[in-house]
Enzyme design. Structure first.
Site, PDB file in Angstrom:
ATOM      1  N   ASP A  54      54.979  42.676  -0.153  1.00  0.00           N
ATOM      2  CA  ASP A  54      54.045  42.396   0.949  1.00  0.00           C
ATOM      3  C   ASP A  54      53.662  40.918   0.966  1.00  0.00           C
ATOM      4  OD1 ASP A  54      53.984  45.225   1.101  1.00  0.00           O
ATOM      5  OD2 ASP A  54      51.965  45.124   1.949  1.00  0.00           O
TER       6      ASP A  54
ATOM      7  N   ASP B 175      55.750  45.647  13.529  1.00  0.00           N
ATOM      8  CA  ASP B 175      56.013  46.662  12.516  1.00  0.00           C
ATOM      9  C   ASP B 175      54.782  46.872  11.632  1.00  0.00           C
ATOM     10  OD1 ASP B 175      58.128  48.229  11.157  1.00  0.00           O
ATOM     11  OD2 ASP B 175      57.764  46.863   9.486  1.00  0.00           O
TER      12      ASP B 175
ATOM     13  N   HIS C 277      63.317  55.470  15.921  1.00  0.00           N
ATOM     14  CA  HIS C 277      64.384  55.303  14.944  1.00  0.00           C
ATOM     15  C   HIS C 277      64.026  55.855  13.572  1.00  0.00           C
ATOM     16  CE1 HIS C 277      61.504  52.145  14.488  1.00  0.00           C
ATOM     17  NE2 HIS C 277      61.995  51.854  13.293  1.00  0.00           N
ATOM     18  N   ASP C 278      62.746  56.216  13.361  1.00  0.00           N
ATOM     19  CA  ASP C 278      62.308  56.686  12.053  1.00  0.00           C
ATOM     20  C   ASP C 278      62.357  58.206  11.976  1.00  0.00           C
ATOM     21  OD1 ASP C 278      61.891  54.211  10.885  1.00  0.00           O
ATOM     22  OD2 ASP C 278      59.876  54.028  11.739  1.00  0.00           O
TER      23      ASP C 278
ATOM     24  N   ASP D 228      66.951  48.323   4.069  1.00  0.00           N
ATOM     25  CA  ASP D 228      66.104  49.174   4.911  1.00  0.00           C
ATOM     26  C   ASP D 228      66.479  48.895   6.362  1.00  0.00           C
ATOM     27  OD1 ASP D 228      64.204  50.844   5.986  1.00  0.00           O
ATOM     28  OD2 ASP D 228      62.520  49.491   5.635  1.00  0.00           O
TER      29      ASP D 228
ATOM     30  N   ARG E 184      57.586  44.088  19.063  1.00  0.00           N
ATOM     31  CA  ARG E 184      57.150  45.375  18.542  1.00  0.00           C
ATOM     32  C   ARG E 184      56.720  45.041  17.112  1.00  0.00           C
ATOM     33  NH1 ARG E 184      58.715  48.468  13.841  1.00  0.00           N
ATOM     34  NH2 ARG E 184      58.190  50.629  14.227  1.00  0.00           N
TER      35      ARG E 184
ATOM     36  N   GLU F  69      53.086  49.279  16.052  1.00  0.00           N
ATOM     37  CA  GLU F  69      53.313  50.550  15.365  1.00  0.00           C
ATOM     38  C   GLU F  69      52.053  50.830  14.548  1.00  0.00           C
ATOM     39  OE1 GLU F  69      56.293  52.618  12.098  1.00  0.00           O
ATOM     40  OE2 GLU F  69      55.672  50.559  11.853  1.00  0.00           O
TER      41      GLU F  69
ATOM     42  N   ASN G 113      54.727  42.322   7.604  1.00  0.00           N
ATOM     43  CA  ASN G 113      53.975  42.876   6.470  1.00  0.00           C
ATOM     44  C   ASN G 113      54.637  42.481   5.164  1.00  0.00           C
ATOM     45  OD1 ASN G 113      52.022  44.783   5.171  1.00  0.00           O
ATOM     46  ND2 ASN G 113      53.959  45.699   4.530  1.00  0.00           N
ATOM     47  N   HIS G 114      55.963  42.374   5.213  1.00  0.00           N
ATOM     48  CA  HIS G 114      56.722  42.109   3.987  1.00  0.00           C
ATOM     49  C   HIS G 114      57.993  41.352   4.319  1.00  0.00           C
ATOM     50  CE1 HIS G 114      57.653  46.130   5.664  1.00  0.00           C
ATOM     51  NE2 HIS G 114      58.878  45.632   5.641  1.00  0.00           N
TER      52      HIS G 114
HETATM   53  C1  GLC Z   1      58.312  50.633  10.015  1.00  0.00           C
HETATM   54  C2  GLC Z   1      59.709  50.821  10.550  1.00  0.00           C
HETATM   55  C3  GLC Z   1      60.539  51.470   9.495  1.00  0.00           C
HETATM   56  C4  GLC Z   1      60.558  50.585   8.266  1.00  0.00           C
HETATM   57  C5  GLC Z   1      59.147  50.259   7.806  1.00  0.00           C
HETATM   58  C6  GLC Z   1      59.143  49.146   6.810  1.00  0.00           C
HETATM   59  O1  GLC Z   1      57.673  51.832   9.778  1.00  0.00           O
HETATM   60  O2  GLC Z   1      59.673  51.556  11.738  1.00  0.00           O
HETATM   61  O3  GLC Z   1      61.839  51.735   9.933  1.00  0.00           O
HETATM   62  O4  GLC Z   1      61.233  51.201   7.205  1.00  0.00           O
HETATM   63  O5  GLC Z   1      58.328  49.845   8.866  1.00  0.00           O
HETATM   64  O6  GLC Z   1      59.426  47.931   7.449  1.00  0.00           O
END
Ligand code: GLC
Length: 561
Positions: free
Chosen positions: A175, A205, A319-320, A65, A203, A250, A107-108
């Protein structure tokens, strides 16, 4: 102007630039961008005028990813360089007055992270409860998946132990269990490590997912308590260690919930959050050539009682996928029809895989108007590498990778990104009108009319007018719905911005109730002035897709700009 405002709360009028090291500049000819390559480009960023560099994940990763699947939080992906190279980047950036923030993905982890490898060995393993498990068959969660083209559940059965682990994102991104104090301590350690290396913030996530307690046992939920409290503790730890580092979250949720993520009225949660709602309403406004969606979102945003130190980060692109998930189905279809009608331009049923110039048909007037708007909306602008030269996308690439093509430095082979043979590049470059022969830094650098020169000018003017970053925004009433006129007021001074979303030139008339008699509007970009009438009346000429920034100069205002 209070000294403590401008010098301490530096993020309030910063300009953020995000990039992925692997697609920025390859210094050793292996086809992958690297940290020494980035270090060589810091002067370019300084010349552009950005003040914060946001590095997308650079940690060791299987890269399934694009680096958001981490296997070691305390190192640098060897393809990009070493920790030593990272320190050189940070030091060089600091020397040029640029702060560096890093993506914090907590988160993971990757399913190849040693913690997860341990965790899945047995139910008794000490790392087992670093992740979130359930022992009963999960219900249907297909409506909760983030990537509907690839996933159909947020739980995955682990054959060895016969239990299911939680993964809000891809199956290979289990997670972490944030309720576990050991995991919390590790997160503090990661933050401590990178701040000690010189990083100026993060930043963060996927924040709402981090704090989501799905799958936690009743006992865990009880001991964890209010998830927002954890966020406050992270902020408090970070600022204890550094003084003025930031957390930029985010958080794609409705405004009222963003207030909570800021830490409510006290503002002791996230320092900054991206304005996803404002971004989506901007595209709706652009599609309709009608500014009212922005007027609505700004009014909602204004209602939040935000603490002085918190701030919005505005953006047109990241970037998404360009997500349109907060629009209604009808609105989303309008934006799709205007900016990405073909199926290959859309992704996940909710977003677009295009960059701004291609969506706006390459019309320089419209593109510049959109960026001018971005820089005048109250908050801190954030741009994604390549936006400053008007790069396009490569639709042939899978999903979000379409907008993550290498930076286009020159018209030479591989756009000057790498000396490697094209077949070895981390990603192909776009061809055609947006390819490096037509869109590149070298050609634009010395051209005063280029997109690069334009963006440099926007950045310079934005920095020069703290009203934009700091100010309170008011919509200035006038009858033309294709024109947005807004006023940013701060510390006794004010800037008016006018943007024409329509293709036809127009003259707008409005009244500035608070302007002192005898005031003048001084055009920030042109050698022009416009008088404010006795009752505050103004008449302003705008070209089709035109924009103007006007400083309100009172009769006794003799400041030099
Ligand atoms: C956030 C990132 C994205 C990523 C996701 C999982 O949304 O911006 O690119 O795939 O988290 O980490």
């Amino acid at each position: 102007m209070r000294i403590t405002d401008t010098s301490d709360l530096w993020w309030k009028n910063a300009v953020i630039y995000s990039l992925d090291v692997e697609t920025y500049c390859d210094s050793n000819g292996d086809g992958v961008g690297d940290l020494p390559g980035l270090a060589q480009r810091i002067d370019y960023l300084a010349e552009l005028g950005v003040t914060v560099l946001w590095l997308m994940p650079f940690y060791p990763s299987p890269d399934k990813d694009d680096g958001y699947d981490i296997t070691d939080y305390y190192d640098v992906d060897p393809r990009l360089g070493t920790l030593g190279d990272m320190v050189e980047v940070i030091r060089t950036a600091h020397d040029r007055g640029i702060r560096v923030i890093a993506d914090l993905v907590i988160n993971h982890t990757s399913d190849e992270h040693p913690w997860f490898k341990e965790a899945r060995k047995s139910k008794e393993n000490p790392y087992r409860d670093w992740y979130v498990w359930r022992d009963t068959e999960p219900p249907d969660t297909s409506d909760k998946v983030v990537f509907p083209d690839q996933e159909d559940s947020i739980w995955e059965k682990d054959e060895k132990t016969g239990e299911w682990y939680l993964h809000n994102f891809y199956t290979f991104q289990p997670d972490l269990n944030i309720a576990n104090p050991k995991v919390q301590d590790e997160i503090f350690k990661i933050i401590g490590f990178w701040t000690q290396m010189g990083i100026d913030g993060f930043r963060v996530d996927a924040v709402p997912f981090i704090l989501e307690t799905t799958g936690y046992s009743a006992e865990e939920k009880k001991s964890f308590g209010d998830p927002q409290q954890f966020l406050r503790e992270v902020t408090s730890f970070l600022t204890r260690r550094t003084g003025d580092a930031i957390l930029l979250g985010e958080v794609n949720v409705p405004y009222k919930d963003q207030h909570t993520f800021f830490g409510g009225d006290r503002g002791d949660g996230l320092t900054m959050q991206f304005d996803f709602i404002g971004m989506q309403s901007t595209y709706l406004a652009l599609a309709r050539q009608d500014c009212r969606p922005i007027v609505t979102s700004l009014a909602q945003r204004r209602k939040l009682p935000l603490a002085r130190q918190t701030q919005w980060a505005n953006f047109l692109r990241n970037h998404d996928e360009l997500t349109l998930d907060k629009l209604t189905e009808k609105e989303r279809q309008e934006v799709f029809a205007a900016f990405g009608p073909e199926e290959e331009m859309q992704v996940y049923g909710r977003g677009l895989k295009r960059r701004v110039p291609t969506m706006l048909d390459g019309d320089p007037r419209r593109i510049r108007m959109a960026y001018s708007l971005l820089f005048t909306l109250p908050g801190t602008p954030s741009i994604f590498y390549g936006e400053e030269i008007g790069m396009g996308e490569d639709l042939a690439q899978e999903g979000r990778m379409a907008v993550r093509t290498p930076m286009q430095w020159t018209s030479e082979e591989n756009g000057g990104f790498s000396q490697a043979p094209a077949s070895k590049l981390i990603s192909p470059l776009p061809s055609g009108g947006y390819g490096p022969e037509h869109v590149n830094v070298a050609d634009q650098r010395s051209d005063p009319d280029s997109m690069l020169s334009f963006l440099r000018q926007l950045i310079f003017r934005y920095r020069q007018h703290p009203e934009l970053g700091w100010g309170q925004v008011d919509i200035v009433e006038q009858p033309d719905t294709s024109v947005l006129v807004h006023e940013c007021r701060w510390d006794g001074s004010s800037v008016i911005a006018a943007h024409n979303f329509g293709p036809d030139g127009t003259t707008v008339s409005f009244r500035l109730d608070q302007a002192e008699p005898g005031s003048t509007l001084v055009d920030v970009f042109a050698d022009e002035k416009c008088e404010v009438g006795e009752k505050g009346d103004v008449e302003l000429v705008l070209e089709g897709y035109g924009y103007r920034w006007l400083r309100v100069q009172g009769p006794n205002d003799h400041r030099l700009y």
